[in-house]
Design a protein around this motif. Structure first.
Motif, short mmCIF file in Angstrom:
data_model
loop_
_atom_site.label_atom_id
_atom_site.label_comp_id
_atom_site.label_asym_id
_atom_site.label_seq_id
_atom_site.Cartn_x
_atom_site.Cartn_y
_atom_site.Cartn_z
N LEU A 169 0.83 -1.21 0.00
CA LEU A 169 0.00 0.00 0.00
C LEU A 169 0.87 1.26 0.00
O LEU A 169 0.54 2.25 -0.68
CB LEU A 169 -0.95 -0.01 1.20
CG LEU A 169 -2.07 -1.05 1.14
CD1 LEU A 169 -2.84 -1.09 2.46
CD2 LEU A 169 -3.00 -0.78 -0.03
N ALA A 170 1.97 1.26 0.74
CA ALA A 170 2.89 2.40 0.72
C ALA A 170 3.51 2.57 -0.66
O ALA A 170 3.65 3.70 -1.16
CB ALA A 170 3.98 2.23 1.78
N VAL A 191 0.22 9.23 4.89
CA VAL A 191 -0.27 7.88 4.59
C VAL A 191 0.91 6.98 4.22
O VAL A 191 1.08 5.90 4.80
CB VAL A 191 -1.31 7.91 3.45
CG1 VAL A 191 -1.65 6.51 2.99
CG2 VAL A 191 -2.55 8.66 3.90
N THR A 192 1.73 7.42 3.29
CA THR A 192 2.86 6.60 2.85
C THR A 192 3.82 6.33 4.00
O THR A 192 4.19 5.18 4.26
CB THR A 192 3.60 7.28 1.69
OG1 THR A 192 2.66 7.65 0.69
CG2 THR A 192 4.64 6.34 1.08
N SER A 215 0.90 4.08 -2.84
CA SER A 215 0.77 5.50 -2.53
C SER A 215 1.90 6.31 -3.16
O SER A 215 1.67 7.37 -3.74
CB SER A 215 0.75 5.70 -1.01
OG SER A 215 0.66 7.06 -0.68
N GLU A 233 -0.28 12.63 -3.44
CA GLU A 233 0.14 11.72 -2.39
C GLU A 233 0.07 12.44 -1.06
O GLU A 233 0.46 13.60 -0.96
CB GLU A 233 1.58 11.25 -2.64
CG GLU A 233 2.10 10.34 -1.55
CD GLU A 233 3.56 10.00 -1.74
OE1 GLU A 233 4.27 10.74 -2.43
OE2 GLU A 233 3.98 8.98 -1.18
N ASP A 234 -0.40 11.76 -0.06
CA ASP A 234 -0.36 12.28 1.30
C ASP A 234 0.82 11.60 1.99
O ASP A 234 0.77 10.39 2.23
CB ASP A 234 -1.66 12.00 2.04
CG ASP A 234 -1.74 12.69 3.38
OD1 ASP A 234 -0.68 13.05 3.94
OD2 ASP A 234 -2.86 12.89 3.87
N TYR A 253 9.49 10.93 4.24
CA TYR A 253 8.10 11.36 4.42
C TYR A 253 7.86 12.23 5.64
O TYR A 253 6.88 12.97 5.67
CB TYR A 253 7.17 10.14 4.44
CG TYR A 253 7.20 9.46 3.10
CD1 TYR A 253 6.54 10.01 2.02
CD2 TYR A 253 7.96 8.32 2.89
CE1 TYR A 253 6.60 9.44 0.77
CE2 TYR A 253 8.02 7.73 1.64
CZ TYR A 253 7.34 8.30 0.59
OH TYR A 253 7.41 7.73 -0.65
#
Length: 152
Positions: A78-79, A96-97, A82, A92-93, A139
């Motif tokens: 999922l990362a 989240v990543t 993203s 992209e947030d 990030y």
């Protein structure tokens, strides 16, 4: 604050596929086992077991801590998705990543701890270190700016 993952950051995310997420060493001549996102590699005897085989063919009697492995794989995928969306579409947030990478790291720590309580085995959670470093390095700065913008 960037909403786009650059190519170098995405390559770093991809490199996590090649890093052993956990390394188990055996003190009684059992060799070493390397846990990756894609599967396991054992050195004695040399062989590989893919993650889907491990969970769909060898599921009889698995201890509960083993299930941290597919959780970390799902969080990592999922990362990666993203980051890919950020690379391709510029949306992209980073919270989240980065958060998914941290959760994958915590799951790997749980897996290593479970392996380490077995007799004559030591587990080294390299994936935990790798995930947390990548989340912090790539990030956290952008996520911190997002948090500041929300709370200001």
């Amino acid at each position: 604050m960037p909403d786009r993952t650059d190519r170098a950051s995405f390559v770093v995310l991809l490199v996590l596929l090649a890093v052993p997420w956990s390394v188990q060493t055996f003190s009684r001549g059992g060799g070493t086992t390397f846990v990756f996102a894609w599967g396991l590699f054992n050195t004695a005897p040399p062989n590989a077991t893919f993650v889907w085989d491990f969970f769909f063919l060898y599921t009889q009697g698995l201890p509960d801590y083993i299930y941290a492995w597919p959780i970390s794989v799902v969080c990592y995928v999922l990362a990666l998705a993203s980051g890919f969306v950020g690379l391709v579409f510029g949306r992209e947030d980073p919270r989240v990543t980065g958060g998914l990478l941290v959760v994958a790291g915590v799951a790997q720590l749980s897996l290593a701890r479970g392996f380490s309580v077995q007799p004559y085995r030591t587990a080294w959670p390299l994936g935990t270190l790798a995930f947390v470093v990548v989340a912090w390095w790539l990030y956290w700065p952008a996520a911190r700016e997002r948090f500041r913008a929300v709370w200001s």
